[in-house]
Scaffold this active site. Structure first.
Site, short mmCIF file in Angstrom:
data_model
loop_
_atom_site.label_atom_id
_atom_site.label_comp_id
_atom_site.label_asym_id
_atom_site.label_seq_id
_atom_site.Cartn_x
_atom_site.Cartn_y
_atom_site.Cartn_z
CD GLU A 172 -2.79 -1.35 -0.11
OE1 GLU A 172 -2.56 -0.62 -1.01
OE2 GLU A 172 -2.76 -2.64 -0.50
CE1 TYR A 229 -3.98 -6.95 -8.11
CE2 TYR A 229 -2.61 -6.57 -6.58
CZ TYR A 229 -4.20 -6.21 -7.07
OH TYR A 229 -4.65 -5.49 -6.28
N1 BES Z 1 -5.71 -0.66 -4.43
C1 BES Z 1 -6.20 -2.72 -4.20
C2 BES Z 1 -7.27 -3.30 -3.83
C3 BES Z 1 -7.89 -2.99 -4.60
C4 BES Z 1 -7.82 -3.16 -6.36
C5 BES Z 1 -9.37 -1.92 -4.65
C6 BES Z 1 -8.82 -2.60 -6.98
C7 BES Z 1 -10.28 -2.21 -5.46
C8 BES Z 1 -10.00 -2.84 -6.86
C9 BES Z 1 -4.56 -2.50 -3.34
O1 BES Z 1 -3.67 -1.97 -3.42
C10 BES Z 1 -4.72 -4.66 -3.20
O2 BES Z 1 -4.35 -4.93 -4.11
N2 BES Z 1 -5.26 -4.97 -1.96
C11 BES Z 1 -4.79 -5.90 -1.97
C12 BES Z 1 -3.43 -6.56 -1.15
C13 BES Z 1 -1.75 -6.49 -2.09
C14 BES Z 1 -1.37 -6.96 -1.31
C15 BES Z 1 -2.00 -7.45 -2.54
C16 BES Z 1 -5.82 -6.68 -1.37
O3 BES Z 1 -6.53 -6.33 -0.77
O4 BES Z 1 -6.00 -8.46 -1.05
ZN ZN Z 2 -1.99 -2.74 -4.44
#
Ligand code: BES
Ligand code: ZN
Length: 625
Positions: A319, A406
């Site tokens: 984050e 990702y």
């Molecule tokens: N920005 C994302 C969460 C997100 C993405 C919310 C698309 C809504 C739409 C956040 O940065 C994220 O990637 N969170 C991941 C954690 C990360 C360590 C892979 C999660 O929530 O699992």
């Molecule tokens: Zn993210």
């Protein structure tokens, strides 16, 4: 319903609140030309959005936010302004020019099931500001009104927003595409026993009248406007870092996130200055549907990250990395989502390596590649959804959210690092962020910038990068990762398969990563003897770590142990709202022929889930039954 789940009861978390969907309608999706944002009605050429004022009251009794927004506009070019709107009740629109202000007739178009509707307000060349009076509806997609019994204290309710990707429009009318940025100020009124925080400059203490003022003087897109209201307290971690959490969790949170300031320093070393002033984090109720959300200045976090051993802090690194990739340089539309998440996942890994060493960083990278392999196998290597550059016209941006963005994105940066060397890549990254700061970028912009500033027009590399971005299938080159710990686990696994007892495995120093890897590699089959034996030796069903427990539950359900873990699975599904943990367990139940159980558990857990989690689970349940 009081949660019995070990993880959450240990934190004092109880389960959650009731919502219905607000996003309805049946008009076809508006056709958009290729360069345009397919998920927003706002025409970026109609005017320049400069600044937003919000003046809102939060009512827990009626589960509504109401008040007004004012947009400050420059260079009005069109004769009408379309703002995105999902289910808002619009009361009044006022047009303000240099001298006058006047109520104007507004129109709300028929709602599209994915995008919601357009709120259209007539403009004149002299229009400087537009004010809209409105109220949200109970069930708004971005909002979760968490009842008191499902919060840390059990005494006061909690409200939080989750605007990404296209739900900001369900709590304030806005140009809701990531390509439009504005600064904002807000005045928010909440019940006086609660504190309000936003993705902006924040209070440290409760006010006596429940009125809070916020300012974000750096331009951000609508999906990064965020609000949370509840029983919160603040504690400093470092000079620029701190944590907001319910009083019951503040000690645990402060301990878990002790390295936050060091992470911030490591990030600056790598990427150049942190542009946002402070970096604080907020621990939300367990129903938060994500692990984390990078709201500027105030990352929102799931309490599942409070593992008690700091083993899940890669989420903080992730984050925090978004403060550059995502918040500073933002994907132009959700078709370029990998520019946010792929670049961030690469940086996350570098931050982890710099704080905790290569072994830990590589472990997470290998687990990530495993996730990616599974996702590509599920979607099929020819699927357009396995491309980095997506084409989401007519589709929900939710479709973009997979390990492809990702991990395939991260793998591209890792490839560039391996080819060009770390120093070169780091220099390039700093240039990239400086060049595009406070702007959006698309895959084409990334490609061009990389070609010129990193690849020096090398034809073979340029061709590889282009294929990586535009072709479906797995990454073209697998990164070089190796860890002794995982090799040791491989050896232990072969001994298990050869008939050795689990008691011979030395797992004393294992942490989350090792346990996930180990469970993923356990022998597959439908004979419950093995599965029961593993649980007996390793106490998986008693784990408090949500990452380990959810990996175990998925394995056990699919490998002959569903009956044995069902109560634990039900407890888990009824107390955690993080979608990443929920979906694989529901999917495993369906795959294991336990569709009726999945339905029954969902009916029980649903009132506690965020609207976003509900929507995804309902898709899974209807797809498979
Ligand atoms: N920005 C994302 C969460 C997100 C993405 C919310 C698309 C809504 C739409 C956040 O940065 C994220 O990637 N969170 C991941 C954690 C990360 C360590 C892979 C999660 O929530 O699992
Ligand atoms: Zn993210």
């Amino acid at each position: 319903m009081k949660s019995r789940n070990a993880i959450l009861s240990s934190l004092g978390i109880l389960a959650i609140g009731m919502l219905a969907h607000s996003c309805t309608g049946n008009a076809p999706t508006e056709k958009t030309s290729s360069g345009r944002d397919p998920h927003s009605y706002t025409d970026p050429d109609a005017a320049n959005f400069r600044h937003l004022e919000l003046d809102l009251q939060v009512s827990f009794d009626s589960q509504r936010i109401s008040g007004w927004t004012v947009y400050h506009l420059d260079e009005v070019r069109g004769d009408s302004l379309a703002l995105d709107n999902m289910g808002l009740v619009i009361q009044q629109a006022v047009r303000i020019d240099e001298k006058d202000s006047a109520q104007v007739p507004f129109r709300v178009s028929a709602a599209d099931p994915i995008l919601g509707s357009a709120l259209k307000i007539p403009l004149t060349p002299g229009t400087r500001r537009v004010r809209v009076h409105y109220s949200t509806v109970p069930g708004a997609m971005a909002l979760q009104w968490v009842p008191a019994r499902q919060t840390a204290s059990g005494k006061l309710p909690f409200l939080f927003t989750q605007s990404q990707s296209i739900y900001a429009r369900s709590w304030f009318p806005c140009p809701d595409g990531p390509g439009i940025r504005f600064t904002y100020r807000a005045r928010i009124q909440v019940p006086p026993e609660m504190m309000a925080v936003m993705s902006a400059s924040n209070p440290r203490q409760r006010t006596s009248d429940g009125i809070y003022h916020f300012e974000m003087e750096l331009p951000v897109p609508a999906y990064l406007v965020a609000l949370a209201v509840g029983d919160l307290t603040f504690r400093d971690i470092g000079k620029r870092t701190g944590v907001y959490a319910p009083p019951q969790w503040i000690d645990a949170s402060h301990w878990e996130f002790a390295d936050l300031e060091k992470m911030l320093e490591a990030s600056e070393q790598l990427l150049g200055p942190y542009r946002w002033g402070r970096y604080d984090v907020l621990v939300l109720p367990a129903s938060f549907p994500f692990g984390g959300m990078e709201n500027p200045r105030l990352t929102f976090l799931s309490p599942t990250v409070l593992a008690g051993d700091r083993s899940l802090v890669s989420l903080l690194a992730h984050e925090l990395a978004h403060s550059w990739s995502g918040n500073l340089v933002t994907n132009k539309t959700w078709n370029d989502f990998w520019l946010n998440e792929g670049v961030t996942t690469y940086i996350e890994s570098r931050i982890m390596e710099s704080l905790y060493g290569k072994e830990i960083a590589d472990m997470w990278s290998i687990l990530g590649l495993q996730d990616l392999e599974k996702t590509i196998a599920e979607k099929g290597p020819e699927s357009p959804l396995t491309r980095l550059k997506l084409s989401l016209d007519g589709l929900d941006p939710e479709e973009s959210m997979s390990d492809v963005a990702y991990e395939k994105g991260k793998a591209l940066l890792r490839f560039l690092e391996e080819r060009k060397g770390r120093n070169e890549l780091d220099r390039f990254l700093r240039e990239y962020f400086a060049n595009f700061e406070f702007r959006s970028n698309d895959s084409e912009g990334f490609f061009e910038f990389t070609r010129k500033h990193l690849l020096n027009d090398d034809p073979a590399l340029t061709d590889t990068v282009s294929k990586w971005i535009y072709s479906s299938g797995p990454p073209l080159v697998r990164g070089n990762y190796s860890t002794q710990s995982f090799e040791d686990i491989d050896t232990a696994q072969s001994q298990l398969v050869a008939g050795h007892s689990p008691a011979e495995i030395n797992s004393a120093n294992w942490t989350t990563n090792e346990w996930i890897y180990f469970i993923r590699r356990l022998p597959k089959g439908h004979d419950s003897t093995d599965c029961l034996l593993f649980d007996q030796y390793f106490n998986f069903s008693q784990r408090k770590n949500a990452e380990v427990l959810s990996t175990w539950l998925e394995y056990a359900i699919l490998n002959g142990c569903a009956g044995h873990v069902l109560v634990t699975a039900e407890d888990f599904l009824c107390s955690v709202g993080r979608r990443k943990y929920l979906l694989p367990i529901y999917e495993a139940l369906l795959e294991g022929g336990m569709g009726a159980e999945a339905e029954r558990i969902y009916a029980r857990a649903k009132p506690g889930y965020h609207p976003i989690a509900r929507e995804s689970i309902e898709k899974v349940l209807t797809r498979k039954i």
